[in-house]
Scaffold this motif. Sequence first.
Motif: not given
Length: 490
Positions: A103-104, A289-290, A152-153, A97-98
């Motif tokens: 990314x997704x 984002x990272x 996450x999506x 999930x992290x």
Amino acid sequence: MADMNQVNNGSENTSYIMDESDVRGKPQNHDAPRENTHTEQFSIPMTKRRIIKNLIVISFGFLFLFTTFQALANLQSTLNSEDGIGVASQSIIYGALIVSSLFLPAIVIKKLGCKRTMVLAMLCYTPYIAANFYPHWGTLIPSALILGLGAAPLWSAKCTYLNEIGFRYTEMVNETEDTIIVRFFGIFFMFFQSTQIWGNLISYFVLRPENEIMYLVNDSDASLSFCGSNFCNQVQSPNLVRPEDTKVYMLIGIYLASAIFGAILLELFLDPLKREFVEFDKKLTGVRLLLATLKHLKNPCQIVIIPLTIYSGLEQAFFLSEYTKAYIACSWGIHRIGFVLICFGVVNAVVSLLSGPLVKLVSRLPIFITAALANLGITITFLYWEPNSSQTAVLLALAGIWGFSDAVWQTQINAFYGIIFKKNEEAAFSNYRLWESIGFSMAFAYSNYLCVDVKIYILIGFLVLGIIGYLAIEFFKKRHSKGMFWLYLD
């Protein structure tokens, strides 16, 4: 806000939602007039009643999915206790999930749209549920990875969809956007939090032995002395014997059907949402984002709120893996996990719904302090209390109090991030997801190697550090003028 046509049709306002595939990747010009023929050809009339219908469809879809997943997560430490594979799979879910959160979501939603993203992401849960028919490292771990990547999506698409229909509904009624959005999310989470009730009811009635009286272990049995804080994973108790396969297979079959039905419900009855997907190009994704997430760690307020954010994940994982196994199952039987957790689900759902009005009534600080004291009191009780089957009222009460605290952490920490980092929300909420997921992964990762008393000390340590950090932010906020405070956070 999404592009929208409104027409006045007598007494009722009407807006239109166009198929997502018609605008995928096409920038829209808000100032340019649209041709009516294009709108009439592709759009679906979106009335207030239709918007409410979509809200209910999403709520029921998530209810059917998480009735399954939440209840199954509650049972992983007991049904799949051999070699600790159950809690290991949970750790994999939150680790994936992290990565998925970074990314997704934006990429998937941009390509597929909110509706298709939700449907496909819901189907990502089904391999993990099906793997419980044959729980093995080769089945549970890969399916847990798929679930974590899809989670996450799913939640991002859900939030986007509810926000959009909330904005559309606002233009039809004489109420503010904040009022409508809060109301829509309140309705959704009322359904969502109730999943603990329905899923646990199913597990209780399906796994319940035919003769419960004969099933109970005598309270004087020596094995019960190793329940509670004395519990270590090598402890063998008659209450921890896995139910017969026929009952387990029936339970997993019901859960799998429920999850699939949730996805079908959205596919058949949820209207596709027209979005300006060019908006996602402006959002931070992937490496950007990272980097923004890591850069945000320079903010002192972000640093001091990390322990409380990690605690939010730790306390949920502790309740799912340790309370269910070391306290409920060890002293009262695996089949009664669902029965006790119904109390947790009821309190959690009610407090989640009332948390907004409560904060408005008494302010945020007393709510945080009350939840912290409640959790601290319970964890200290866990250290010294020896559970047995004659103390069912205590098991239920502790689950209910934990449900109160958990509801406060889930609703208010999230809201607190939005308040103190309102000028840098993307990086802030990315940190929230990151550190909460780390809390989950930590707790599930060491679950197989530490005794319960050590896990309780870890829990208390993070709670104390977390509340100190929270109070420091509140103190700093009050000591400085509002303008200076927000300037410092930038």
